[in-house]
Scaffold this active site. Structure first.
Site, PDB file in Angstrom:
ATOM      1  N   LYS A  22       0.843  -1.214   0.000  1.00 52.66           N
ATOM      2  CA  LYS A  22       0.000   0.000   0.000  1.00 52.66           C
ATOM      3  C   LYS A  22       0.866   1.248   0.000  1.00 52.66           C
ATOM      4  CE  LYS A  22      -1.819   1.876   3.957  1.00 52.66           C
ATOM      5  NZ  LYS A  22      -1.614   3.314   4.118  1.00 52.66           N
ATOM      6  N   CYS A 117      -4.868   8.526   9.143  1.00 52.25           N
ATOM      7  CA  CYS A 117      -5.117   7.989  10.487  1.00 52.25           C
ATOM      8  C   CYS A 117      -4.787   9.044  11.549  1.00 52.25           C
ATOM      9  CB  CYS A 117      -4.237   6.762  10.724  1.00 52.25           C
ATOM     10  SG  CYS A 117      -4.627   5.408   9.624  1.00 52.25           S
ATOM     11  N   ARG A 122       0.149  15.429  12.881  1.00 53.33           N
ATOM     12  CA  ARG A 122       0.896  14.881  11.736  1.00 53.33           C
ATOM     13  C   ARG A 122       1.364  16.056  10.887  1.00 53.33           C
ATOM     14  NH1 ARG A 122      -1.680   9.366   9.373  1.00 53.33           N
ATOM     15  NH2 ARG A 122       0.461   9.133   8.624  1.00 53.33           N
ATOM     16  N   PRO A 123       2.483  16.686  11.333  1.00 53.79           N
ATOM     17  CA  PRO A 123       2.934  17.922  10.669  1.00 53.79           C
ATOM     18  C   PRO A 123       3.518  17.677   9.276  1.00 53.79           C
ATOM     19  CG  PRO A 123       4.508  17.228  12.327  1.00 53.79           C
ATOM     20  CD  PRO A 123       3.355  16.271  12.415  1.00 53.79           C
ATOM     21  N   GLN A 126       8.698  19.196   7.730  1.00 57.48           N
ATOM     22  CA  GLN A 126       9.901  18.686   7.052  1.00 57.48           C
ATOM     23  C   GLN A 126       9.715  18.619   5.534  1.00 57.48           C
ATOM     24  OE1 GLN A 126      12.872  17.981   8.875  1.00 57.48           O
ATOM     25  NE2 GLN A 126      11.564  19.127  10.301  1.00 57.48           N
ATOM     26  N   ASP A 305       3.811   0.554  12.213  1.00 56.96           N
ATOM     27  CA  ASP A 305       2.571   0.057  11.590  1.00 56.96           C
ATOM     28  C   ASP A 305       2.270  -1.387  11.969  1.00 56.96           C
ATOM     29  OD1 ASP A 305       2.953   1.904   8.467  1.00 56.96           O
ATOM     30  OD2 ASP A 305       2.374   2.503  10.488  1.00 56.96           O
TER      31      ASP A 305
HETATM   32  C1  EPZ Z   1       4.027   7.061   6.766  1.00 55.23           C
HETATM   33  O1  EPZ Z   1       3.335   8.146   7.374  1.00 55.23           O
HETATM   34  C2  EPZ Z   1       3.027   5.936   6.634  1.00 55.23           C
HETATM   35  N1  EPZ Z   1       1.939   6.346   5.771  1.00 55.23           N
HETATM   36  C3  EPZ Z   1       2.474   5.533   7.996  1.00 55.23           C
HETATM   37  O2  EPZ Z   1       1.708   4.350   7.794  1.00 55.23           O
HETATM   38  C4  EPZ Z   1       3.620   5.173   8.936  1.00 55.23           C
HETATM   39  O3  EPZ Z   1       3.102   4.990  10.242  1.00 55.23           O
HETATM   40  C5  EPZ Z   1       4.689   6.277   8.941  1.00 55.23           C
HETATM   41  O4  EPZ Z   1       5.101   6.606   7.607  1.00 55.23           O
HETATM   42  C6  EPZ Z   1       5.928   5.857   9.729  1.00 55.23           C
HETATM   43  O5  EPZ Z   1       6.477   4.699   9.150  1.00 55.23           O
HETATM   44  C7  EPZ Z   1       2.109   6.224   4.429  1.00 55.23           C
HETATM   45  O6  EPZ Z   1       3.146   5.775   3.956  1.00 55.23           O
HETATM   46  C8  EPZ Z   1       0.955   6.647   3.567  1.00 55.23           C
HETATM   47  P1  EPZ Z   1       6.403  10.139   8.931  1.00 55.23           P
HETATM   48  P2  EPZ Z   1       4.049   9.613   7.412  1.00 55.23           P
HETATM   49  O7  EPZ Z   1       6.481  11.401   8.162  1.00 55.23           O
HETATM   50  O8  EPZ Z   1       4.865   9.796   6.198  1.00 55.23           O
HETATM   51  C9  EPZ Z   1       7.064  13.333  12.365  1.00 55.23           C
HETATM   52  C10 EPZ Z   1      -0.145   2.961   7.704  1.00 55.23           C
HETATM   53  O9  EPZ Z   1      -0.596   2.339   8.679  1.00 55.23           O
HETATM   54  N2  EPZ Z   1       7.050  14.314  11.280  1.00 55.23           N
HETATM   55  O10 EPZ Z   1       7.475   9.097   8.726  1.00 55.23           O
HETATM   56  O11 EPZ Z   1       3.000  10.606   7.734  1.00 55.23           O
HETATM   57  C11 EPZ Z   1       5.697  12.713  12.589  1.00 55.23           C
HETATM   58  O12 EPZ Z   1       4.918  13.499  13.462  1.00 55.23           O
HETATM   59  C12 EPZ Z   1       0.278   4.393   7.891  1.00 55.23           C
HETATM   60  O13 EPZ Z   1       0.056   2.462   6.567  1.00 55.23           O
HETATM   61  C13 EPZ Z   1       7.367  15.646  11.557  1.00 55.23           C
HETATM   62  O14 EPZ Z   1       7.646  15.995  12.701  1.00 55.23           O
HETATM   63  O15 EPZ Z   1       4.992   9.430   8.677  1.00 55.23           O
HETATM   64  C14 EPZ Z   1       6.044  11.387  13.209  1.00 55.23           C
HETATM   65  O16 EPZ Z   1       6.282  11.549  14.595  1.00 55.23           O
HETATM   66  C15 EPZ Z   1      -0.211   4.959   9.192  1.00 55.23           C
HETATM   67  N3  EPZ Z   1       7.360  16.553  10.535  1.00 55.23           N
HETATM   68  C16 EPZ Z   1       7.371  11.007  12.533  1.00 55.23           C
HETATM   69  O17 EPZ Z   1       7.880  12.225  11.986  1.00 55.23           O
HETATM   70  C17 EPZ Z   1       7.060  16.199   9.244  1.00 55.23           C
HETATM   71  O18 EPZ Z   1       7.080  17.082   8.347  1.00 55.23           O
HETATM   72  C18 EPZ Z   1       7.235  10.007  11.411  1.00 55.23           C
HETATM   73  O19 EPZ Z   1       6.300  10.511  10.487  1.00 55.23           O
HETATM   74  C19 EPZ Z   1       6.745  14.848   8.977  1.00 55.23           C
HETATM   75  C20 EPZ Z   1       6.760  13.925  10.002  1.00 55.23           C
END
Ligand code: EPZ
Length: 426
Positions: A22, A117, A122-123, A126, A305
């Site tokens: 996915k 979700c 969810r900022p 970055q 996940d």
């Molecule tokens: C992706 O979300 C996945 N979604 C999520 O899977 C998964 O939980 C996550 O990566 C971590 O592996 C998709 O791929 C569609 P991140 P994403 O940016 O990209 C912080 C599922 O179940 N952060 O890696 O939104 C954030 O708050 C879904 O399939 C910032 O601070 O996750 C978090 O604490 C749910 N600033 C950490 O980084 C930003 O600009 C990781 O977030 C971006 C993120």
């Protein structure tokens, strides 16, 4: 409203085929926008988020042709406006990738702020930091974020947080930028590598995906391609944990075993037998489950996940386990639902303490999000009695034919409408 009804206690047996990933598919489909030709994507999972993303591209003007259940052909050359503000965009987090793809192709993007979700904040800071280093300005108005640049020029991005989404979005924006881009502290998930391989198959020059330093030489054009998506690491892990929870004997087919290493290690620590083969793993559990501690981490650590799913398994292990959710602020909303089934879990911030119980009992529960829903299925399969799971639309976002696949493994599972008339006793 549809529900999933499970009568627990059956040991799962047999072979389950894992679908395409996915989180790779929802990055690669927007990535098609960068192409100047037609792309055929194979091994695409037939799930809601993927169909939603394909519909969004179609609404933007792309020609989208479903060749068969798991193949799409997309011609993005009909997209005239770098605008994705339809209501569908708000339904998932991956919509944010439309920013990077449209910016990379048109030097401008207008995208409705994404949904997804609910794990707390969810900022996108970055993502926007990376776009800024490539020369883009952004503004937000009326729930729409606009990002634009006179010209995208490569730059050096050091991510403050290991972010899957930011790594993907910056890669998309940089693929056709002028000059070289370096992303440091990059995420290393399998779907990051899959996206890089897809873009390189179109003529991009991306090196280092899968490590924490990704180097991108921008190119002027990207051609059409034919690309097959990797198997879903999290779907595979979910079936592995379900097999362990029921004390069954299951072959999980069509996997990349390297992607499953942290899940395999944790299951073995719990006393589950995991045998690895070329493109499958065999899961057997006869004795009692041992307690253990879990801390979620970016890849190659234990995937966040998989956190709700392993917590459901630890709920019936012998002893006390500690789960530390180190990625998200609030990913324990499902615990209250597990407690309705008799789980003994206490949560304090990012830590859950799980006292294993002999057996869970079926109960009416809700899927609070995608992976929480998977955890409810796992708990219900192992429980005594009947469980009804509501809000299964969350589950259908990320698991292809989930009822059919579990039924084929011997689970007593079916979908019903809220008026309880059985619509599909798989
Ligand atoms: C992706 O979300 C996945 N979604 C999520 O899977 C998964 O939980 C996550 O990566 C971590 O592996 C998709 O791929 C569609 P991140 P994403 O940016 O990209 C912080 C599922 O179940 N952060 O890696 O939104 C954030 O708050 C879904 O399939 C910032 O601070 O996750 C978090 O604490 C749910 N600033 C950490 O980084 C930003 O600009 C990781 O977030 C971006 C993120």
């Amino acid at each position: 409203m549809e529900k999933i009804v499970i009568n627990g206690g059956n040991k799962l047996h047999g072979t389950v085929q894992i679908s395409g990933a996915k989180n790779a598919a929802v990055a690669i489909i927007p990535g098609v926008i960068l192409s100047d030709g037609i792309c055929r994507i194979d091994n695409i999972p037939n799930i809601r988020d993927v169909n939603l993303m394909a519909t969004i591209l179609h609404q933007m003007g792309a020609k989208v042709n479903r060749i068969n259940k798991s193949s799409l052909e997309i011609d993005p050359t009909y997209i005239r406006e770098p605008v994705a503000t339809c209501d569908l965009v708000r339904h998932m987090r991956a919509s944010s990738y439309l920013m990077g793809a449209l910016l990379g192709k048109f030097s401008r993007a207008e995208v409705a702020l994404p949904g997804g979700c609910d794990f707390g904040v969810r900022p996108l800071d970055q993502h926007l930091k990376g776009f800024g280093i490539l020369g883009a300005e952004h503004s937000v108005s009326g729930g729409v974020i606009t990002v634009e640049a006179e010209k995208l020029v490569g730059g050096h991005v050091y991510l403050d947080v290991v972010s899957v989404g930011a790594t993907i979005n910056i890669m998309l924006a940089a693929a056709r930028a002028e000059g070289k881009t370096v992303i440091e502290n990059a995420a290393k998930e399998p779907h990051i590598v899959d996206l890089a391989n897809f873009l390189n198959s179109m003529g991009a020059e991306i090196r280092g995906a899968g490590t924490d330093v990704i180097k991108i030489n921008g190119v002027k054009r990207l051609s059409g391609t034919v690309y097959s998506i990797i198997p879903d690491q999290i779907e595979a892990g979910t079936y592995m944990v379900a097999a362990a929870a029921t004390g069954g004997d299951v072959i999980v087919q069509n996997v990349i075993t390297k992607h499953l290493e942290s899940i395999t290690a944790k299951l073995r620590e719990m006393g589950v037998q995991v045998d690895e083969y070329e493109d499958s793993v065999r899961i057997r559990r006869t004795g009692t489950l041992r307690r253990c501690n879990v801390k979620t981490q970016p890849h190659p650590g234990f995937p966040t996940d998989m956190q709700p799913q392993i917590a459901a398994l630890l709920s019936i292990a012998s002893g006390t386990s500690i789960v530390n959710e180190a990625v998200w602020d609030n990913r324990f909303r499902y615990v209250d639902e597990l407690k309705r089934m008799g789980a003994a879990i206490s949560v304090d911030g990012k830590i859950a303490v799980i006292e294993g119980v002999e057996e869970l009992n079926g109960a009416p529960v809700k899927a609070t999000d995608l992976r929480a829903g998977a955890a409810m299925i796992i708990a219900a399969l192992s429980a005594r009695g009947t469980t009804q799971i509501e809000d299964i639309q969350h589950i259908e976002r990320g698991y292809e034919e989930v009822v059919e696949k579990f039924a084929a493994l011997g689970a007593d599972i079916r979908r019903v409408y809220s008026n309880d008339s059985v619509i599909h006793s798989a």
